[in-house]
Each structure stands twice: as C-alpha cells, then as structure tokens.
Design a protein around this motif. Structure first.
Motif, PDB file in Angstrom:
ATOM      1  N   UNK A 211      71.499   9.671  32.848  1.00 47.06           N
ATOM      2  CA  UNK A 211      70.569   8.632  32.380  1.00 47.06           C
ATOM      3  C   UNK A 211      71.044   8.010  31.080  1.00 47.06           C
ATOM      4  N   UNK A 212      71.583   8.824  30.198  1.00 44.27           N
ATOM      5  CA  UNK A 212      72.011   8.317  28.892  1.00 44.27           C
ATOM      6  C   UNK A 212      73.350   7.586  28.981  1.00 44.27           C
ATOM      7  N   UNK A 213      74.309   8.162  29.687  1.00 43.84           N
ATOM      8  CA  UNK A 213      75.654   7.582  29.718  1.00 43.84           C
ATOM      9  C   UNK A 213      75.814   6.417  30.689  1.00 43.84           C
ATOM     10  N   UNK A 214      75.164   6.490  31.839  1.00 39.93           N
ATOM     11  CA  UNK A 214      75.297   5.443  32.858  1.00 39.93           C
ATOM     12  C   UNK A 214      73.962   4.726  33.052  1.00 39.93           C
ATOM     13  N   UNK A 215      73.303   4.441  31.960  1.00 40.22           N
ATOM     14  CA  UNK A 215      71.908   4.014  31.974  1.00 40.22           C
ATOM     15  C   UNK A 215      71.579   2.870  32.919  1.00 40.22           C
ATOM     16  N   UNK A 216      72.244   1.776  32.863  1.00 38.29           N
ATOM     17  CA  UNK A 216      71.884   0.619  33.670  1.00 38.29           C
ATOM     18  C   UNK A 216      72.134   0.790  35.159  1.00 38.29           C
ATOM     19  N   UNK A 217      72.938   1.756  35.530  1.00 34.01           N
ATOM     20  CA  UNK A 217      73.258   1.964  36.939  1.00 34.01           C
ATOM     21  C   UNK A 217      72.226   2.815  37.659  1.00 34.01           C
ATOM     22  N   UNK A 218      71.336   3.454  36.917  1.00 32.34           N
ATOM     23  CA  UNK A 218      70.238   4.266  37.467  1.00 32.34           C
ATOM     24  C   UNK A 218      70.731   5.406  38.355  1.00 32.34           C
ATOM     25  N   UNK A 219      71.909   5.914  38.068  1.00 29.96           N
ATOM     26  CA  UNK A 219      72.471   7.011  38.860  1.00 29.96           C
ATOM     27  C   UNK A 219      71.565   8.237  38.801  1.00 29.96           C
ATOM     28  N   UNK A 220      70.915   8.459  37.671  1.00 26.34           N
ATOM     29  CA  UNK A 220      70.030   9.627  37.534  1.00 26.34           C
ATOM     30  C   UNK A 220      68.868   9.568  38.523  1.00 26.34           C
ATOM     31  N   UNK A 221      68.382   8.367  38.813  1.00 24.61           N
ATOM     32  CA  UNK A 221      67.296   8.219  39.794  1.00 24.61           C
ATOM     33  C   UNK A 221      67.764   8.644  41.183  1.00 24.61           C
ATOM     34  N   UNK A 222      68.942   8.171  41.575  1.00 26.87           N
ATOM     35  CA  UNK A 222      69.487   8.540  42.878  1.00 26.87           C
ATOM     36  C   UNK A 222      69.799  10.033  42.932  1.00 26.87           C
TER      37      UNK A 222
END
Length: 83
Positions: free
Chosen positions: A19-30
C-alpha cells in the motif's frame, strides 16, 4: 496459539508495504482479495492524476499500526474494503 508462539498475521506486513510503496496501483487491495475496491482505486488514481494514491498510503499506515489479530479480524475475516 500452538507451541506458545505469538499470533502473527500472514498478510499484514505485505499488504502494508504494498500500500505504501505501490500506492496508486492498489496492489494491496488485490492482494487482500478486494477486486472491486482495487478497480475503484485504480480508476480514482487515473481520474485524479495520482492524487488518490494518498488513500493507499493512509491505508498502509493503518494496516501496519493495527495488531495482527485486529488486522485479521477487520480485513481478512471481516472483509472491510476501505480504511
């Protein structure tokens, strides 16, 4: 817990860092299984020219500051998609 080992969330650290490092990509949501929320976050990021990425940074900080049990109860078991 078994063997007197402290409880550890399997997804908390990875989700927080994503979430912090790749914030705009929303990888943490996936990563957490929130496909609909991930797509919404991606659209918001594109529409706001990246400004919506701050939401992900805030979420990452929230993830990392919760206890392991609370994180699992809220986001893994409870399926709370936002904050």
């Amino acid at each position: 817990m078994e063997n007197n080992q402290p409880y550890r969330s399997e997804k908390k650290l990875v989700a927080g860092i994503l979430a912090i490092l790749l914030n705009g990509l929303a990888i943490h949501k996936f990563y957490l299984g929130y496909t609909k929320e991930g797509i919404i976050q991606l659209i918001l990021t594109v529409v706001t020219c990246g400004l919506a990425g701050f939401i992900c940074i805030i979420e990452g900080i929230i993830y990392l500051t919760k206890s392991d049990e609370e994180f699992d109860r809220t986001y893994v078991e409870g399926h709370k998609g936002w904050f």
